[in-house]
Design an enzyme around this catalytic site. Structure first.
Site, mmCIF file in Angstrom:
data_model
loop_
_atom_site.group_PDB
_atom_site.id
_atom_site.type_symbol
_atom_site.label_atom_id
_atom_site.label_comp_id
_atom_site.label_asym_id
_atom_site.label_seq_id
_atom_site.Cartn_x
_atom_site.Cartn_y
_atom_site.Cartn_z
ATOM 1 N N THR A 199 0.841 -1.206 0.000
ATOM 2 C CA THR A 199 0.000 0.000 0.000
ATOM 3 C C THR A 199 0.873 1.252 0.000
ATOM 4 O OG1 THR A 199 -1.747 -1.126 1.166
ATOM 5 C CG2 THR A 199 -1.651 1.250 1.476
ATOM 6 N N ARG A 227 -14.247 -8.165 0.378
ATOM 7 C CA ARG A 227 -13.444 -7.716 1.528
ATOM 8 C C ARG A 227 -12.921 -6.279 1.340
ATOM 9 N NH1 ARG A 227 -8.011 -5.717 2.503
ATOM 10 N NH2 ARG A 227 -7.458 -6.271 4.621
ATOM 11 N N GLY A 229 -10.398 -3.422 3.324
ATOM 12 C CA GLY A 229 -9.424 -3.275 4.411
ATOM 13 C C GLY A 229 -9.504 -1.914 5.079
ATOM 14 N N ASP A 230 -8.419 -1.545 5.723
ATOM 15 C CA ASP A 230 -8.392 -0.304 6.510
ATOM 16 C C ASP A 230 -8.140 0.950 5.675
ATOM 17 O OD1 ASP A 230 -5.801 -1.399 5.944
ATOM 18 O OD2 ASP A 230 -4.944 0.088 7.309
ATOM 19 N N THR A 250 -0.137 0.982 6.706
ATOM 20 C CA THR A 250 -0.052 -0.172 5.799
ATOM 21 C C THR A 250 0.114 -1.417 6.647
ATOM 22 O OG1 THR A 250 1.210 -1.273 4.065
ATOM 23 C CG2 THR A 250 2.455 0.200 5.500
ATOM 24 N N GLY A 251 -0.549 -2.487 6.255
ATOM 25 C CA GLY A 251 -0.439 -3.714 7.025
ATOM 26 C C GLY A 251 -1.691 -4.549 6.900
ATOM 27 N N THR A 252 -1.806 -5.551 7.752
ATOM 28 C CA THR A 252 -3.002 -6.404 7.750
ATOM 29 C C THR A 252 -4.177 -5.558 8.223
ATOM 30 O OG1 THR A 252 -2.044 -7.168 9.828
ATOM 31 C CG2 THR A 252 -2.059 -8.726 8.006
ATOM 32 N N GLY A 253 -4.973 -5.116 7.244
ATOM 33 C CA GLY A 253 -5.981 -4.090 7.486
ATOM 34 C C GLY A 253 -6.948 -4.386 8.614
HETATM 35 N N1 ASP Z 1 -3.720 -2.311 4.576
HETATM 36 C C1 ASP Z 1 -4.059 -2.882 3.296
HETATM 37 C C2 ASP Z 1 -5.334 -3.662 3.421
HETATM 38 O O1 ASP Z 1 -5.519 -4.349 4.404
HETATM 39 C C3 ASP Z 1 -3.019 -3.776 2.744
HETATM 40 C C4 ASP Z 1 -1.617 -3.221 2.700
HETATM 41 O O2 ASP Z 1 -1.256 -2.329 3.471
HETATM 42 O O3 ASP Z 1 -0.847 -3.691 1.868
HETATM 43 O O4 ASP Z 1 -6.124 -3.664 2.494
#
Ligand code: ASP
Length: 333
Positions: A199, A227, A229-230, A250-253
């Protein structure tokens, strides 16, 4: 009237005129300004990245920084700086946003983006869009031209089309690397690269003292069931408030949503009177990390202090403040 009196009158008129003229302008306080950017966090280590790949990432991050910096240095708004810098990253195949977006389980690309300005707390976002070349532009349009904050799917695209945004065929988003990631994920029946997040995000403080945050993503590889995400969720993956800071994550949303990451950092600063750095470390390491989430944030506060915190081995990141020196980092050091 003698000469002295007319001179006095003339000077008085000049003073009154210049005061009136300055009232009409936005005040420019030439103080701290700058921007911070990220291109995703994850298991990024020197042995996994060739020197050529590293150079490509560095060059693209620096290009985005310079574009944003030029806007700010010229007295432009943090909103323009954030949008323009994100467009550079969205147009690159290197990052999981725009051109380089990952594939959903059905083989399509479904993109999310959001933007927020800290002066007014106005925000805009789009989710699940498939043909908008630059989702960050659509997010800004939602903020500026609609009474809403988040538009989804076909509706978001109809709205963006009505405002003249550039559309592309889905094939534009095809990159071999992301397609192969989907094949791997399908074979394993799971999301691949759960620890790799590409991201992009930009946060900026302009010379007028205004903060803006923007985030753009393709989401997670092999995502299904619509789905989201954040990244397009205001307060989670993106947040800005002039009283505190601007944040992009950025991360596991799912973890960033459950902890309301962006707002959680801002609230710590507002109510707990802690620094941006302390607040960001607390949320990433103690809240998100504790729950098992991985990723990171970038942030900048109203005084121009910045932070880049992550709990992964690396994060594509950089900053460029009023001194005009771009700094790019990838690994933990
Ligand atoms: N945060 C993003 C999501 O969960 C993914 C990412 O940061 O790569 O959609």
């Amino acid at each position: 009237m003698n000469n002295n009196k007319s001179l006095l009158l003339f000077i008085l008129c000049l003073i009154v005129f210049s005061i009136l003229a300055s009232c009409g302008k936005q005040s420019v306080v030439d103080t701290n300004f700058g921007l911070v950017i990220h291109g995703g966090a994850g298991t990024i280590s020197r042995d996994r990245l060739s020197p050529e790949q590293e150079q490509n990432y560095r060059a693209k991050l620096e290009q985005a920084l310079r574009i944003g910096y030029d806007v700010l240095a010229a007295g432009g708004t943090s909103l323009d700086a954030v949008e323009e810098a994100i467009v550079i990253l969205e147009d690159s195949p290197l990052f999981n946003a725009g051109k380089g977006a990952v594939f959903a389980s059905n083989g399509t690309n479904e993109l999310d983006a959001s933007i927020m300005v800290g002066k007014t707390l106005q925000a805009g976002a789009v989710s699940g869009v498939k043909q908008i070349k630059n989702p960050i532009k659509a997010a800004r349009l939602v903020m500026e031209k609609s009474p809403h904050v988040l538009l989804y799917g076909d509706g978001a695209e109809t709205f963006a089309r009505g405002h003249g945004l550039e559309f592309v065929d889905q094939s534009y988003f095809y990159t071999e690397r992301r397609w192969q990631s989907l094949q791997k994920a399908r074979a394993k029946e799971q999301q691949t690269e759960p620890d790799k997040h590409g991201t992009v995000g930009v946060v900026a403080l302009d010379k007028h003292g205004n903060l803006t945050a923007g985030t753009s993503t393709g989401g997670l590889t092999n995502k299904r069931f619509g789905r989201i995400g954040d990244s397009p969720i205001i307060g989670a993956g993106n947040y800005a408030d002039n009283r505190t800071c601007a944040i992009s994550a950025t991360g596991t949303g799912e973890f960033f949503m459950r902890t309301v990451c962006g707002y959680a950092i801002s609230a710590r600063m507002e109510f707990g009177d802690v620094s941006l750095q302390t607040a960001a470390e607390d949320v990433i390491h103690n809240e998100i990390g504790r729950l098992g989430g991985t990723g990171g944030v970038i942030g900048i506060d109203k005084s121009g202090n910045m932070t880049m915190v992550f709990n992964t081995s690396g994060m594509y990141r950089g900053y460029m403040m009023s001194d005009g020196q771009p700094v790019i980092k990838i690994f933990a050091d």
